[in-house]
Every structure is written in C-alpha cells, then in structure tokens.
Design a protein around this motif. Structure first.
Motif, PDB file in Angstrom:
ATOM      1  N   LYS A 191       0.845  -1.195   0.000  1.00  0.00           N
ATOM      2  CA  LYS A 191       0.000   0.000   0.000  1.00  0.00           C
ATOM      3  C   LYS A 191       0.881   1.246   0.000  1.00  0.00           C
ATOM      4  O   LYS A 191       1.936   1.289   0.640  1.00  0.00           O
ATOM      5  CB  LYS A 191      -0.925   0.008   1.223  1.00  0.00           C
ATOM      6  CG  LYS A 191      -1.891  -1.177   1.268  1.00  0.00           C
ATOM      7  CD  LYS A 191      -2.792  -1.104   2.491  1.00  0.00           C
ATOM      8  CE  LYS A 191      -3.713  -2.313   2.585  1.00  0.00           C
ATOM      9  NZ  LYS A 191      -4.687  -2.350   1.470  1.00  0.00           N
ATOM     10  N   GLU A 192       0.427   2.279  -0.719  1.00  0.00           N
ATOM     11  CA  GLU A 192       1.163   3.541  -0.782  1.00  0.00           C
ATOM     12  C   GLU A 192       0.776   4.384   0.422  1.00  0.00           C
ATOM     13  O   GLU A 192      -0.322   4.949   0.480  1.00  0.00           O
ATOM     14  CB  GLU A 192       0.840   4.267  -2.095  1.00  0.00           C
ATOM     15  CG  GLU A 192       1.807   5.395  -2.386  1.00  0.00           C
ATOM     16  CD  GLU A 192       1.600   5.968  -3.765  1.00  0.00           C
ATOM     17  OE1 GLU A 192       0.768   6.883  -3.892  1.00  0.00           O
ATOM     18  OE2 GLU A 192       2.254   5.477  -4.719  1.00  0.00           O
ATOM     19  N   VAL A 193       1.655   4.475   1.399  1.00  0.00           N
ATOM     20  CA  VAL A 193       1.348   5.046   2.707  1.00  0.00           C
ATOM     21  C   VAL A 193       1.938   6.444   2.842  1.00  0.00           C
ATOM     22  O   VAL A 193       3.120   6.669   2.531  1.00  0.00           O
ATOM     23  CB  VAL A 193       1.902   4.131   3.822  1.00  0.00           C
ATOM     24  CG1 VAL A 193       1.665   4.753   5.196  1.00  0.00           C
ATOM     25  CG2 VAL A 193       1.269   2.754   3.731  1.00  0.00           C
ATOM     26  N   GLU A 194       1.084   7.396   3.293  1.00  0.00           N
ATOM     27  CA  GLU A 194       1.541   8.737   3.611  1.00  0.00           C
ATOM     28  C   GLU A 194       2.036   8.759   5.060  1.00  0.00           C
ATOM     29  O   GLU A 194       1.351   8.266   5.959  1.00  0.00           O
ATOM     30  CB  GLU A 194       0.414   9.758   3.438  1.00  0.00           C
ATOM     31  CG  GLU A 194      -0.093   9.854   2.007  1.00  0.00           C
ATOM     32  CD  GLU A 194      -1.239  10.854   1.875  1.00  0.00           C
ATOM     33  OE1 GLU A 194      -1.602  11.482   2.896  1.00  0.00           O
ATOM     34  OE2 GLU A 194      -1.775  10.993   0.756  1.00  0.00           O
ATOM     35  N   VAL A 251      -2.889   4.926   5.896  1.00  0.00           N
ATOM     36  CA  VAL A 251      -2.867   3.719   5.066  1.00  0.00           C
ATOM     37  C   VAL A 251      -4.189   3.620   4.310  1.00  0.00           C
ATOM     38  O   VAL A 251      -5.260   3.486   4.923  1.00  0.00           O
ATOM     39  CB  VAL A 251      -2.650   2.462   5.929  1.00  0.00           C
ATOM     40  CG1 VAL A 251      -2.612   1.224   5.053  1.00  0.00           C
ATOM     41  CG2 VAL A 251      -1.356   2.596   6.743  1.00  0.00           C
ATOM     42  N   PRO A 252      -4.162   3.648   2.972  1.00  0.00           N
ATOM     43  CA  PRO A 252      -5.405   3.577   2.199  1.00  0.00           C
ATOM     44  C   PRO A 252      -5.898   2.133   2.042  1.00  0.00           C
ATOM     45  O   PRO A 252      -5.156   1.177   2.262  1.00  0.00           O
ATOM     46  CB  PRO A 252      -4.989   4.137   0.837  1.00  0.00           C
ATOM     47  CG  PRO A 252      -3.550   3.744   0.716  1.00  0.00           C
ATOM     48  CD  PRO A 252      -2.986   3.837   2.115  1.00  0.00           C
ATOM     49  N   GLY A 253      -7.187   2.004   1.702  1.00  0.00           N
ATOM     50  CA  GLY A 253      -7.750   0.690   1.370  1.00  0.00           C
ATOM     51  C   GLY A 253      -7.824  -0.277   2.527  1.00  0.00           C
ATOM     52  O   GLY A 253      -7.662  -1.484   2.336  1.00  0.00           O
ATOM     53  N   ILE A 254      -8.076   0.236   3.718  1.00  0.00           N
ATOM     54  CA  ILE A 254      -8.182  -0.653   4.875  1.00  0.00           C
ATOM     55  C   ILE A 254      -9.335  -0.169   5.758  1.00  0.00           C
ATOM     56  O   ILE A 254      -9.570   1.037   5.898  1.00  0.00           O
ATOM     57  CB  ILE A 254      -6.854  -0.697   5.670  1.00  0.00           C
ATOM     58  CG1 ILE A 254      -6.882  -1.799   6.742  1.00  0.00           C
ATOM     59  CG2 ILE A 254      -6.546   0.643   6.291  1.00  0.00           C
ATOM     60  CD1 ILE A 254      -5.521  -2.076   7.357  1.00  0.00           C
TER      61      ILE A 254
END
Length: 500
Positions: A191-194, A251-254
């Motif tokens: 996941k692409e995490v900021e 964290v996106p998509g969770i």
C-alpha cells in the motif's frame, strides 16, 4: 412400555385436546413422561434447561438428593439420552450443577453425547451465585460460591450465538488534522502510505460524534486476530526505531468505514504499543462479540426466593439467569423444556418471554407452588424479569398427569405414619395392585409380621410392587377394566395427545 404412558388432565379448566401451540405442565415421573413426549415432540425442542438434584447429601427440596454417585449418574444418563431425542437440530441442552458432581457429570455427558470423535460440548458457563466474602457457615472447608452450566448442542456443527451489541458513538471522540503535505510517501505491505511526523499532526479529543474517529491500542488479541492489528505488526511496528514516537501513517484501502483509510500511530516514548484510528464502521449497525464463560448473578440469587410469589428456599433459580439463557439460545415462539420443574422458574420466564414451554415435576408441590406461580404469571405478576420484558400478563397452559397405577400405592406407602395405616394400604394392594409375580404371597405375609419397625415394613411393601407398572400404559386405554377408570374428557385428551 415407557413410550405408551397415558396422560390425563387434572386441575385447571377441562380440555379434551391439545395443540402444538399449547404450553404443557405434566405431573409424574420425568423419565416416563419424557418417553411419552417423544411421539409428539421429537425434534421440536429448542432449549432444554435442567436444574437436577445436586447430589450434595443434603435434601433441601424433597428430591432424592442422596444418591450414590453411580446411581445418580445412571439417573442422569437415562434422562439425558431420551431428552436429546426431543431437541431440534439447532437445539441445545443446558445443565446447571454444583462442584459436588460437576466433573463426573461433564465426563458422563461428554461420553454419551460424543460419536466418531465428534464432540457436542460447546462450553461451560461459570456462574457466581454467592458473594466470595460472605460465607454461609464457618465450618465448611471452603466457601462454595460457584455453579457450572454445561452446554451441549444437538448438532455437531452447531455455532455458538454471539452477543449482538448495537454500535454507539461513545468511543468516537478523536479528530486527526494533518497540517501539511506528507513528510514522506512509502510503500508498506503493498500500500502507498503517507507518513506524517508528529510536529505536523494535531490530534484532539472532542465530543462524541459519528463523524469522528476511535483510537484502538494494538495489543493482546488485536495483534493477531484483527486485520488492522496484523497490518500494524507486520508493517508499522518494525519502523519504531526509524521514525520518532507518535509518527502517523495514513494507510489507504483498509477498514470498513466511509473514510477509505486508517491512521496508524507509533507508541509514545517509553511505551510498547502503538495504535490506529478508525471511523465508525458502515457495514453494520451492530457488533457481534462472543459471550464470556463467566457470569455474576450474586445479586439476583440473593433475591431469588422473593420471586414467584411462593417460597422455595435453596431450590429456586433467579428469573434473570433463565432469561439470559433463553435470550442466548432461543427466539420467540421456540419451545423450552425443563423436566426438573421445581418452582416453575423456567416456565414462568418462558411465558414472559413469549416462548412455548413444557414442564415436568413429580413432587406434590407442583400443585401448591409451581402451578399457582404460573397462574399468577398469567394474571400479570410483576416480580422477577416482568418489568424488564414489559410483562402485562396473558397466556395459558394445559395441566396433565400421568395416570397412576402402582405409583399411587407407592406414594401411600411412603406417606403412611403407622403400621396400621401401612397395612391398610397393603390390603388395597392385594386387591388391585400389580405385585411382583414371583412373590409367594402366603409366605410373604407370614414373614411380614416379623418386621416390627415402620421403616422395615415400608421397604418390604415397596419391594413387592412391580416397578414396571407404576402408571397405566396407553396401549391398554381401550381395555374395559382401564376404560372404566377414565373420564370421557381424559380419554379424548389422551387420544388427542398421541394423535390416535
């Protein structure tokens, strides 16, 4: 045969038929009554709750509470085996017991209900029934404060129900504000995490609202059994030495909330566990949680003897604990069975919760305690759980008795207070009772006079009664000598009960 016992109406209003919607109370030997129920109720009972004699050696409520252990276990085994035939495929059997016989009962029932390696045992509910600091007597070796409810399913694949808890906003008291663009973007766990450093994050506690976030610490079972917990352990926790404490990871998509992401937070300096922030889940308005195997009912047990109008000291369960079990395992209109009926707590609660019920009791207090209690419930009594379930009264039940044959003589022998009274019973037995066919009556009478004590004569008269003829068999209902003993109303009722 046990399966062919006649059931007769006795007391209450007269009825000559019964339907599947009728509640039923039966007076008589519960093993024989259970066999009598099989034809009509096999596979229809959702919950069986049993409060059998505890076999403590102290008979506090007229049951035989002083069996040898082997006799007690046989007594239970015979009844459990036939009771299981009455359970529906999704039905459960509950038995509450004290420490005296708990391990032996558990071993017995585990054994007789297991097959081909499959176990029907669900779990045991540990119930606190007395305050640990309040001993009943000082001479006991320890303070006995627990009872145990063994829970078994009819079906090997039965799934234990879970608590249905309505979600509230109480825990949603956080807002998260990131003051700038992320300090770093990094792929973690696919996941692409900021990533936001603590100086660029403002987290506040505010008044609860469904639009806010809930903070969950990643510890205990959450680390392994929660998807966000597992993600944190695998991807965020290894970065503790790489980033400052309280660094935030978006964290996106969770998660199943409307945000589409979750914030994960490294622990404060000196602490071990991190956390994550989630929005209010949108997939359901309720949360399902497993029931704990411990319940505290001390308060309810202290007040139990005041429930149900009639006193039944040391033999009465509080209505609240029966309500708990009925809530967990049944729905409205389901059928509940208790064949150690006692003071009718199970039946009273079932009626108030709009379940159908069957109760069986052999002792005479069925007519002085149990039945009057249920009549008060119908009238709308407000004890026990009545206010909790908004009980306003109503309902009905059919009262029936097994038609006694030798059982009547057995009771008369046990009640006799003198040798003269007992011999009067014996004279009636010679005319109408079924006496052991192997008995030489003339020889027996010669020997009977040698027994001078009341107790010895009682044992001898009980010994000669044919125990297979305690009640009249349904198969003989049309025999002339039996039919003459039965009213037309009772005859029709028995025919209706057995659908013949």
């Amino acid at each position: 045969m046990l399966e062919d016992t006649i059931i007769l109406i006795g007391g209450g209003y007269e009825t000559s038929s019964i339907s599947d919607d009728d509640n039923l109370v039966i007076k008589g030997n519960n093993l024989i009554a259970l066999h009598s129920l099989k034809k009509r109720y096999a596979g229809k009972v959702k919950l069986i709750f049993l409060d059998p004699p505890y076999n403590t050696g102290a008979d506090s409520f007229e049951y035989n509470d002083q069996f040898s252990r082997s006799a007690w276990l046989t007594f239970i085994k015979n009844r459990v085996e036939v009771a299981m035939e009455l359970l529906s495929d999704d039905g459960v059997l509950l038995m509450q017991i004290s420490f005296h016989e708990y391990p032996y009962l558990r071993t017995l029932v585990d054994t007789i209900l297991s097959e081909d390696g499959h176990d029907r045992h669900i779990f045991d509910m540990n119930v606190l029934v007395r305050h640990p600091e309040r001993a009943l007597t000082a001479d006991k070796p320890f303070n006995d404060v627990m009872e145990y409810t063994l829970i078994y399913s009819k079906n090997y694949n039965y799934e234990m129900p879970k608590q249905i808890i309505e979600k509230t906003i109480d825990k949603y008291i956080y807002t998260v504000d990131t003051k700038s663009e992320p300090d770093e973007i990094r792929e973690l766990g696919g996941k692409e995490v900021e990533i936001y450093l603590p100086k660029n994050v403002k987290i506040q506690k505010v008044e609860a609202d469904k639009s806010n976030l809930h903070r969950e610490t990643v510890r205990g079972s959450i680390r392994e059994k929660n998807s966000s917990g597992r993600y944190y352990v695998a991807n965020i926790e290894p970065l503790i030495d790489e980033y400052p404490p309280l660094t935030l990871f978006k964290v996106p998509g969770i998660g199943d909330d409307k945000l589409g992401f979750r914030y994960f937070e490294l622990p404060k300096k000196g602490l071990k566990n991190g956390a994550y922030y989630q929005g209010m889940p949108q997939s359901s308005k309720v949360t399902k949680k497993p029931y704990p195997n411990f319940m505290d009912f001390v308060k309810e047990y202290n007040a139990a003897n005041k429930e149900g109008i009639y006193s039944f000291r040391n033999g009465k369960k509080p209505e609240a604990i029966i309500k708990k079990y009925i809530d967990i395992f049944t729905d409205e209109e389901d059928l509940v069975l208790d064949f150690f009926m006692g003071s009718a707590t199970t039946q009273a609660v079932a009626m108030k919760m709009r379940r159908h019920f069957i109760g069986i009791e052999q002792m005479d207090y069925i007519n002085t305690i149990a039945v009057p209690r249920l009549q008060k419930v119908i009238e709308g009594e407000q004890g026990g759980i009545s206010k909790d379930v908004n009980w306003q009264g109503g309902g009905s039940f059919v009262y029936a008795e097994l038609m006694e044959k030798n059982q009547g003589y057995l009771k008369d022998i046990q009640r006799s207070g003198s040798i003269q009274e007992m011999m009067e019973v014996y004279n009636r037995m010679k005319e109408n009772a079924d006496i052991d066919f192997r008995l030489d009556l003339e020889k027996f009478e010669g020997e009977l006079n040698n027994f001078n004590s009341l107790g010895d004569r009682r044992k001898e008269l009980i010994r000669i009664l044919d125990k297979n003829q305690l009640y009249y068999n349904y198969g003989n209902i049309d025999d002339e000598n039996v039919r003459d003993l039965i009213s037309d109303n009772d005859y029709k009722f028995s025919k209706s009960f057995y659908n013949s």
